[in-house]
Write a protein that holds these residues in place. Structure first.
Motif, mmCIF file in Angstrom:
data_model
loop_
_atom_site.group_PDB
_atom_site.id
_atom_site.type_symbol
_atom_site.label_atom_id
_atom_site.label_comp_id
_atom_site.label_asym_id
_atom_site.label_seq_id
_atom_site.Cartn_x
_atom_site.Cartn_y
_atom_site.Cartn_z
ATOM 1 N N ASP A 71 0.853 -1.182 0.000
ATOM 2 C CA ASP A 71 0.000 0.000 0.000
ATOM 3 C C ASP A 71 0.887 1.229 0.000
ATOM 4 O O ASP A 71 1.892 1.282 0.709
ATOM 5 C CB ASP A 71 -0.898 0.026 1.241
ATOM 6 C CG ASP A 71 -1.924 -1.085 1.222
ATOM 7 O OD1 ASP A 71 -2.479 -1.350 0.140
ATOM 8 O OD2 ASP A 71 -2.179 -1.686 2.277
ATOM 9 N N MET A 72 0.499 2.222 -0.786
ATOM 10 C CA MET A 72 1.236 3.481 -0.854
ATOM 11 C C MET A 72 0.305 4.607 -0.443
ATOM 12 O O MET A 72 -0.855 4.631 -0.866
ATOM 13 C CB MET A 72 1.764 3.711 -2.265
ATOM 14 C CG MET A 72 2.763 2.658 -2.715
ATOM 15 S SD MET A 72 3.209 2.832 -4.443
ATOM 16 C CE MET A 72 1.795 2.059 -5.228
ATOM 17 N N HIS B 167 8.889 2.135 3.825
ATOM 18 C CA HIS B 167 9.556 3.387 3.433
ATOM 19 C C HIS B 167 8.707 4.562 3.894
ATOM 20 O O HIS B 167 7.481 4.506 3.822
ATOM 21 C CB HIS B 167 9.745 3.454 1.914
ATOM 22 C CG HIS B 167 10.309 4.753 1.459
ATOM 23 N ND1 HIS B 167 11.649 5.024 1.504
ATOM 24 C CD2 HIS B 167 9.710 5.865 0.986
ATOM 25 C CE1 HIS B 167 11.851 6.261 1.057
ATOM 26 N NE2 HIS B 167 10.683 6.785 0.739
ATOM 27 N N LYS B 168 9.363 5.608 4.330
ATOM 28 C CA LYS B 168 8.675 6.840 4.720
ATOM 29 C C LYS B 168 9.606 7.999 4.414
ATOM 30 O O LYS B 168 10.784 7.962 4.776
ATOM 31 C CB LYS B 168 8.335 6.802 6.209
ATOM 32 C CG LYS B 168 7.524 7.970 6.685
ATOM 33 C CD LYS B 168 7.120 7.785 8.134
ATOM 34 C CE LYS B 168 6.177 8.898 8.547
ATOM 35 N NZ LYS B 168 5.653 8.692 9.892
ATOM 36 N N ALA C 243 8.045 0.890 -3.522
ATOM 37 C CA ALA C 243 7.213 -0.318 -3.512
ATOM 38 C C ALA C 243 7.835 -1.390 -4.405
ATOM 39 O O ALA C 243 7.895 -2.565 -4.039
ATOM 40 C CB ALA C 243 5.792 0.003 -3.960
ATOM 41 N N ARG C 244 8.321 -0.986 -5.562
ATOM 42 C CA ARG C 244 9.002 -1.943 -6.453
ATOM 43 C C ARG C 244 10.250 -2.508 -5.774
ATOM 44 O O ARG C 244 10.509 -3.707 -5.853
ATOM 45 C CB ARG C 244 9.382 -1.277 -7.773
ATOM 46 C CG ARG C 244 8.223 -1.049 -8.689
ATOM 47 C CD ARG C 244 8.717 -0.437 -10.002
ATOM 48 N NE ARG C 244 7.639 -0.033 -10.846
ATOM 49 C CZ ARG C 244 7.066 -0.808 -11.759
ATOM 50 N NH1 ARG C 244 7.469 -2.046 -11.911
ATOM 51 N NH2 ARG C 244 6.096 -0.353 -12.501
ATOM 52 N N CYS D 212 5.317 10.576 1.830
ATOM 53 C CA CYS D 212 4.920 9.313 1.226
ATOM 54 C C CYS D 212 5.327 8.156 2.128
ATOM 55 O O CYS D 212 6.310 8.244 2.863
ATOM 56 C CB CYS D 212 5.503 9.135 -0.169
ATOM 57 S SG CYS D 212 7.276 8.921 -0.260
ATOM 58 N N GLU D 213 4.512 7.106 2.094
ATOM 59 C CA GLU D 213 4.785 5.886 2.854
ATOM 60 C C GLU D 213 4.461 4.684 1.988
ATOM 61 O O GLU D 213 3.532 4.724 1.187
ATOM 62 C CB GLU D 213 3.906 5.794 4.102
ATOM 63 C CG GLU D 213 4.275 6.721 5.204
ATOM 64 C CD GLU D 213 3.462 6.467 6.473
ATOM 65 O OE1 GLU D 213 2.729 5.456 6.542
ATOM 66 O OE2 GLU D 213 3.569 7.284 7.381
ATOM 67 N N VAL D 214 5.240 3.635 2.174
ATOM 68 C CA VAL D 214 4.958 2.343 1.569
ATOM 69 C C VAL D 214 4.781 1.369 2.722
ATOM 70 O O VAL D 214 5.634 1.282 3.605
ATOM 71 C CB VAL D 214 6.094 1.882 0.637
ATOM 72 C CG1 VAL D 214 5.808 0.490 0.094
ATOM 73 C CG2 VAL D 214 6.296 2.874 -0.496
#
Length: 91
Positions: free
Chosen positions: A35-36, A64-65, A82-83, A50-52
């Motif tokens: 989810d992003m 990730h943030k 995300a990738r 942004c967050e993953v």
């Protein structure tokens, strides 16, 4: 080989007033779904976060943030991260 799939960015006021969400499916099952979330607005010259979010060993974790210079960069960063999160060592 599994095909990867991005869905489109959509406003999601259930997350936050200025939230946009997207997801990345890199395979079958929840361990391969990401989810992003981007908090910000398109066409605004303001930072956006942004967050993953994904699953690792059955637990939901933030992978990730970051805070980016603008909305478009935040969306692109989330997609790249995300990738990257989907890359795993094959056992």
């Amino acid at each position: 080989m599994q095909t990867v799939k991005f869905e489109g960015w959509e406003r999601d006021t259930n997350v936050a007033e200025h939230a946009w969400t997207n997801f990345f499916m890199a395979g079958d099952g929840p361990e391969n779904d990401y989810d992003m979330v981007v908090i910000g607005e398109p066409d605004q010259e303001a930072p956006a976060s942004c967050e993953v979010i994904g699953f690792r060993d059955g637990d939901q974790v933030v992978i990730h943030k970051s805070i980016e210079d603008d909305f478009e960069t935040a969306c692109a960063t989330a997609e790249v991260q995300a990738r990257r999160a989907a890359i795993r060592i094959v056992k």
